[in-house]
Design a protein around this motif. Structure first.
Motif, mmCIF file in Angstrom:
data_model
loop_
_atom_site.group_PDB
_atom_site.id
_atom_site.type_symbol
_atom_site.label_atom_id
_atom_site.label_comp_id
_atom_site.label_asym_id
_atom_site.label_seq_id
_atom_site.Cartn_x
_atom_site.Cartn_y
_atom_site.Cartn_z
ATOM 1 N N LEU A 22 8.637 0.319 -2.923
ATOM 2 C CA LEU A 22 7.821 1.545 -3.365
ATOM 3 C C LEU A 22 6.596 1.113 -4.279
ATOM 4 O O LEU A 22 7.076 0.566 -5.099
ATOM 5 N N ASN A 23 5.833 2.090 -4.320
ATOM 6 C CA ASN A 23 4.728 1.960 -5.185
ATOM 7 C C ASN A 23 4.550 3.438 -5.837
ATOM 8 O O ASN A 23 4.258 4.390 -4.982
ATOM 9 N N ARG A 35 0.009 4.004 5.740
ATOM 10 C CA ARG A 35 -0.104 3.131 6.872
ATOM 11 C C ARG A 35 -0.771 1.857 6.164
ATOM 12 O O ARG A 35 -1.351 1.887 5.105
ATOM 13 N N ILE A 36 -0.327 0.769 6.824
ATOM 14 C CA ILE A 36 -0.633 -0.809 6.580
ATOM 15 C C ILE A 36 -1.284 -1.214 7.806
ATOM 16 O O ILE A 36 -0.670 -1.146 8.801
ATOM 17 N N VAL A 37 -2.673 -1.754 7.594
ATOM 18 C CA VAL A 37 -3.355 -2.367 8.778
ATOM 19 C C VAL A 37 -3.440 -3.823 8.819
ATOM 20 O O VAL A 37 -3.727 -4.370 7.542
ATOM 21 N N ILE A 38 -2.816 -4.589 9.947
ATOM 22 C CA ILE A 38 -2.861 -5.976 9.699
ATOM 23 C C ILE A 38 -3.276 -6.608 10.719
ATOM 24 O O ILE A 38 -2.956 -6.590 12.005
ATOM 25 N N SER A 44 1.473 4.034 -1.597
ATOM 26 C CA SER A 44 2.975 4.307 -1.715
ATOM 27 C C SER A 44 3.982 3.248 -1.494
ATOM 28 O O SER A 44 5.169 3.196 -1.906
ATOM 29 N N ILE A 45 3.681 2.104 -1.007
ATOM 30 C CA ILE A 45 4.458 0.769 -0.646
ATOM 31 C C ILE A 45 3.712 -0.240 -0.811
ATOM 32 O O ILE A 45 2.418 -0.547 -0.619
ATOM 33 N N THR A 46 4.479 -1.520 -0.892
ATOM 34 C CA THR A 46 3.832 -3.038 -0.968
ATOM 35 C C THR A 46 4.847 -3.514 0.082
ATOM 36 O O THR A 46 6.106 -3.381 0.086
#
Length: 317
Positions: free
Chosen positions: A77-78, A277-280, A305-307
């Motif tokens: 979490l961030n 959301r994370i875009v990869i 919010s996250i790593t």
């Protein structure tokens, strides 16, 4: 920028975020995927080597299906306010499966209490891979995360004066949440949690994936419609006589990519706390060399919010 994970990274500042110690989790096949292109191809696609065994001189080859697949190998979490994040996440009122809650913040003489009750959060992951054969644009799974796996806590001292007439001071301790911990998912132990997704087959899936994260509260699944833009490589094909999947050319190849837009079902869970959301893209490097120490570190993805790490793992040897 270096993420502080409790270790001294030295005076050199890497040009990208790293976490000290994660270099020890990089397997040989990821090192090979870096080394075969290093200094020879500008912005190489390391997954070209992993899934198709392509090199600067071998630019057409068959897909290695089933040997490797994508996986989330680290989650953290961030936020600048860990207390607030805990409070937001611990709002489940389902008595059958309650979230961990903050304990009563009364003061204690000894540092023995933790700031939360028993239990675990449920972290939901929705992967939008744009499968050509699946009606829903996403596949979803969850994993449990106990508070002590996500949060760091310490104690603050409070001095109170006691007694009547004759008074004295007494020190009390109150636990407080003041940081985050990362969860590692690289263990190969049978009982270890493995956040495996599936292999990144470019004949089947879009070359860009979206990962949406939630702290799942109410397990009511909602299906709605969404218009989704997806991109597919057109330099991948199936060799008809042999039935093998082939990729011709590094990266996009001469034919670049095909973009489509259509309407599909999108499934999500009602009442959950959004973690972003994370875009990869397929072409992202899976490991990056740190110029400060010359070692390879897994690529990190961040939002507010996250790593996390997402990279291929080997499942067949």
């Amino acid at each position: 920028m270096q993420i502080d994970d409790g270790n001294d990274g030295g005076s050199c500042n890497p040009p990208f975020p790293i976490i000290s110690g994660r270099e020890n989790t990089v397997p040989q096949f990821l090192k090979t995927a870096h080394d075969v292109f290093d200094g020879r191809i500008s912005q190489p696609w390391q997954r070209d080597n992993i899934y198709y065994q392509l090199t600067p001189t071998q630019t057409t080859n068959t897909y290695v299906g089933g040997r490797y697949l994508e996986a989330i190998t680290y989650f953290r979490l961030n936020n600048n306010n860990p207390e607030l994040i805990f409070s937001i996440m611990s709002d489940q009122n389902n008595s059958a499966n309650p979230d961990p809650m903050r304990t009563n913040q009364s003061w204690e003489r000894d540092r023995t209490r933790v700031p939360w009750t028993d239990g675990a959060f449920e972290i939901g992951v929705s992967v939008t891979d744009n499968s050509k054969t699946r009606g829903n644009i996403n596949m979803a799974f969850t994993f449990p995360a106990a508070p002590e796996e996500l949060f760091i806590f310490s104690y603050e001292s409070i001095v109170r004066r006691r007694g009547w007439g004759i008074t004295w001071k007494r020190t009390y301790w109150r636990p407080k949440i003041d940081g985050f911990k990362g969860m590692d998912f690289t263990s190969t132990n049978i009982d270890a949690i493995k956040l495996h997704i599936h292999a990144w087959d470019l004949t089947e899936y879009s070359n860009i994936w979206h990962l949406d994260f939630k702290e799942v509260d109410v397990s009511t699944e909602i299906t709605t419609k969404t218009t989704n833009v997806k991109k597919y490589n057109t330099n991948v094909s199936i060799n008809i006589p042999l039935g093998e999947k082939e990729k011709a050319g590094l990266k996009f190849g001469a034919s670049v990519e095909e973009t489509n837009t259509d309407e599909r079902n999108f499934k999500w869970v009602e009442g959950s706390d959004e973690l972003g959301r994370i875009v990869i893209p397929f072409g992202d490097k899976t490991v990056i060399k740190n110029p400060c120490d010359g070692k390879l570190y897994p690529r990190l993805y961040n939002n507010a919010s996250i790593t996390l790490e997402m990279r291929p793992v080997q499942v067949e040897f």
